[in-house]
Design a protein around this motif. Structure first.
Motif, PDB file in Angstrom:
ATOM      1  N   PHE A 145      -1.089   5.086  19.641  1.00 35.94           N
ATOM      2  CA  PHE A 145      -0.819   4.972  18.198  1.00 35.94           C
ATOM      3  C   PHE A 145       0.645   5.287  17.930  1.00 35.94           C
ATOM      4  N   ASP A 146       1.342   4.338  17.325  1.00 38.80           N
ATOM      5  CA  ASP A 146       2.768   4.503  17.044  1.00 38.80           C
ATOM      6  C   ASP A 146       3.039   4.092  15.593  1.00 38.80           C
ATOM      7  N   LEU A 147       3.375   5.088  14.766  1.00 41.51           N
ATOM      8  CA  LEU A 147       3.652   4.825  13.348  1.00 41.51           C
ATOM      9  C   LEU A 147       5.099   5.148  13.042  1.00 41.51           C
ATOM     10  N   LYS A 148       5.857   4.130  12.648  1.00 42.85           N
ATOM     11  CA  LYS A 148       7.232   4.318  12.211  1.00 42.85           C
ATOM     12  C   LYS A 148       7.481   3.420  11.018  1.00 42.85           C
ATOM     13  N   LEU A 149       7.934   4.034   9.929  1.00 47.04           N
ATOM     14  CA  LEU A 149       8.074   3.309   8.674  1.00 47.04           C
ATOM     15  C   LEU A 149       9.358   2.504   8.589  1.00 47.04           C
ATOM     16  N   LYS A 150      10.365   2.849   9.392  1.00 45.85           N
ATOM     17  CA  LYS A 150      11.627   2.106   9.340  1.00 45.85           C
ATOM     18  C   LYS A 150      11.441   0.734   9.980  1.00 45.85           C
ATOM     19  N   GLY A 151      12.016  -0.271   9.312  1.00 43.78           N
ATOM     20  CA  GLY A 151      11.922  -1.625   9.832  1.00 43.78           C
ATOM     21  C   GLY A 151      10.772  -2.376   9.175  1.00 43.78           C
ATOM     22  N   GLY A 152      10.615  -3.619   9.565  1.00 43.46           N
ATOM     23  CA  GLY A 152       9.560  -4.428   8.987  1.00 43.46           C
ATOM     24  C   GLY A 152      10.018  -5.072   7.688  1.00 43.46           C
ATOM     25  N   LEU A 153       9.420  -6.180   7.360  1.00 43.37           N
ATOM     26  CA  LEU A 153       9.802  -6.969   6.194  1.00 43.37           C
ATOM     27  C   LEU A 153       9.475  -6.233   4.893  1.00 43.37           C
ATOM     28  N   GLY A 154      10.451  -5.519   4.339  1.00 40.82           N
ATOM     29  CA  GLY A 154      10.276  -4.818   3.077  1.00 40.82           C
ATOM     30  C   GLY A 154       9.500  -3.526   3.170  1.00 40.82           C
ATOM     31  N   LYS A 155       9.039  -3.163   4.375  1.00 40.90           N
ATOM     32  CA  LYS A 155       8.221  -1.959   4.518  1.00 40.90           C
ATOM     33  C   LYS A 155       9.007  -0.711   4.158  1.00 40.90           C
ATOM     34  N   LYS A 156      10.246  -0.651   4.607  1.00 37.76           N
ATOM     35  CA  LYS A 156      11.097   0.499   4.294  1.00 37.76           C
ATOM     36  C   LYS A 156      11.282   0.637   2.788  1.00 37.76           C
ATOM     37  N   ASN A 157      11.567  -0.476   2.129  1.00 36.49           N
ATOM     38  CA  ASN A 157      11.814  -0.455   0.688  1.00 36.49           C
ATOM     39  C   ASN A 157      10.562  -0.066  -0.083  1.00 36.49           C
ATOM     40  N   LEU A 158       9.408  -0.518   0.400  1.00 37.17           N
ATOM     41  CA  LEU A 158       8.143  -0.165  -0.229  1.00 37.17           C
ATOM     42  C   LEU A 158       7.881   1.332  -0.102  1.00 37.17           C
ATOM     43  N   VAL A 159       8.170   1.871   1.075  1.00 39.25           N
ATOM     44  CA  VAL A 159       7.997   3.309   1.296  1.00 39.25           C
ATOM     45  C   VAL A 159       8.929   4.112   0.382  1.00 39.25           C
ATOM     46  N   VAL A 160      10.178   3.661   0.279  1.00 35.45           N
ATOM     47  CA  VAL A 160      11.143   4.333  -0.601  1.00 35.45           C
ATOM     48  C   VAL A 160      10.648   4.327  -2.044  1.00 35.45           C
ATOM     49  N   GLY A 161      10.202   3.152  -2.515  1.00 36.41           N
ATOM     50  CA  GLY A 161       9.743   3.039  -3.894  1.00 36.41           C
ATOM     51  C   GLY A 161       8.529   3.900  -4.180  1.00 36.41           C
ATOM     52  N   ILE A 162       7.526   3.828  -3.310  1.00 34.06           N
ATOM     53  CA  ILE A 162       6.294   4.593  -3.517  1.00 34.06           C
ATOM     54  C   ILE A 162       6.554   6.096  -3.426  1.00 34.06           C
ATOM     55  N   THR A 163       7.304   6.505  -2.399  1.00 32.65           N
ATOM     56  CA  THR A 163       7.555   7.932  -2.180  1.00 32.65           C
ATOM     57  C   THR A 163       8.314   8.562  -3.337  1.00 32.65           C
ATOM     58  N   TRP A 164       9.458   7.978  -3.685  1.00 34.00           N
ATOM     59  CA  TRP A 164      10.278   8.596  -4.731  1.00 34.00           C
ATOM     60  C   TRP A 164       9.700   8.352  -6.115  1.00 34.00           C
ATOM     61  N   GLY A 165       8.983   7.230  -6.304  1.00 29.30           N
ATOM     62  CA  GLY A 165       8.300   7.020  -7.576  1.00 29.30           C
ATOM     63  C   GLY A 165       7.236   8.088  -7.800  1.00 29.30           C
ATOM     64  N   ALA A 166       6.452   8.372  -6.753  1.00 29.29           N
ATOM     65  CA  ALA A 166       5.418   9.405  -6.841  1.00 29.29           C
ATOM     66  C   ALA A 166       6.046  10.788  -6.986  1.00 29.29           C
TER      67      ALA A 166
END
Length: 308
Positions: A145-166
């Motif tokens: 199991f390998d979970l890394k949020l950096k990279g991926g098509l818009g995944k980083k931006n989605l994480v930024v939006g959800i995290t700081w929005g919350a």
């Protein structure tokens, strides 16, 4: 003695201290650059929390805004202290910085901010950005199991939006009796920060391409990515306007109007690749994007001071 680094003797120069002095100079300046690189974004984040209080018509709590700013500073500084290929390509001025110093400062800021929020019953909110920040920078690997949020098509931006929005909505809305108001604030800031983080990806297209990072501008191209940002920007402000009309959140025309038009302006101006960012362009980007919340609060204070 001619300088701090060179000792002069008749007929010869003993450069005994020159290597050490050069090494110190090569470390201290990048370290200062690293430590100050997140100051503006943390100050802007603290003011966004204040804006969230205003939108929900709740008295702003200064210590909670301060704590939020400290945690934002610690997470962003921590991310930049953890060397990565694309960061070095996009931020050469940080090369050679003392990561240990940055980690210590980040830890101190986080502990101070988390202590304030925890005392107000916000421990989960306090640790949310740190956890997602770590998963973003380093990831989590357990067996296969390998979970890394950096990279991926818009995944980083989605994480930024959800995290700081919350994070923003959670701090300001903890005592809100209306569940819908914090949700509106979450959607507004979540989409805004998604847009803002993607705009920075336009600037970093070269470094991200070299590092194999599949950001929206890299994969979709600049034109399509820019259209997506415009749609999200208009959608977020439509939601905010509808909430104001229905009385779900406070009537704050300065926040709505300034945010709408400055967002359109910086999407138009900065959602594009440049080979070299001039000082004028950098100043404009910092003022419009990172300084947006400062401008909103300043303009709002001025207008209300004149009218009242």
């Amino acid at each position: 003695m001619n300088s701090n680094c060179t000792i002069s003797h008749p007929g010869s120069l003993i450069n005994k201290y020159e290597p050490a002095c050069r090494s110190f100079g090569n470390t201290i300046i990048p370290t200062i650059n690293l430590l100050r690189s997140s100051v503006l974004v943390s100050f802007s984040g603290a003011l966004r929390i204040h804006i969230a209080f205003l939108l929900m018509n709740i008295s702003s709590v200064f210590l909670n805004c301060l704590a939020g700013g400290l945690i934002i500073y610690s997470v962003y500084t921590l991310d930049r202290a953890m060397d990565s290929e694309e960061d070095m390509a996009n931020r050469p001025e940080l090369k050679g910085a003392s990561n240990r110093t940055a980690l210590i400062v980040s830890l101190m800021c986080f502990v101070a901010g988390a202590a304030i929020l925890t005392s107000d019953g916000l421990m989960i909110i306090a640790f949310l950005p740190l956890i997602t920040g770590y998963l973003y920078s380093k990831g989590l690997k357990i067996g296969k199991f390998d979970l890394k949020l950096k990279g991926g098509l818009g995944k980083k931006n989605l994480v930024v939006g959800i995290t700081w929005g919350a994070f923003i909505a959670g701090i300001a809305g903890i005592d809100s009796g209306n569940v819908v108001a914090p949700l509106i604030v979450f959607l507004y800031f979540g989409m805004k920060l998604f847009v803002n983080s993607t705009i920075y990806d336009f600037k970093d297209i070269k470094g991200d391409t070299l590092a194999g990072i599949r950001t929206l501008p890299v994969v979709l191209g600049q034109r399509k990515a820019k259209k997506i940002l415009l749609i999200l920007h208009l959608l977020s402000h439509s939601i905010l306007l509808a909430a104001i009309i229905t009385g779900t959140i406070a009537f704050e025309p300065v926040i709505l109007i300034y945010s709408l038009f400055i967002g359109l302006l910086y999407i138009k101006s900065f959602a594009e690749q440049v080979e070299r960012e001039t000082k004028k362009r950098l100043a404009g980007r910092l003022f419009m994007i990172d300084g947006e919340s400062t401008s909103i609060i300043g303009l709002r204070t001025l207008i209300y001071g004149i009218l009242i």
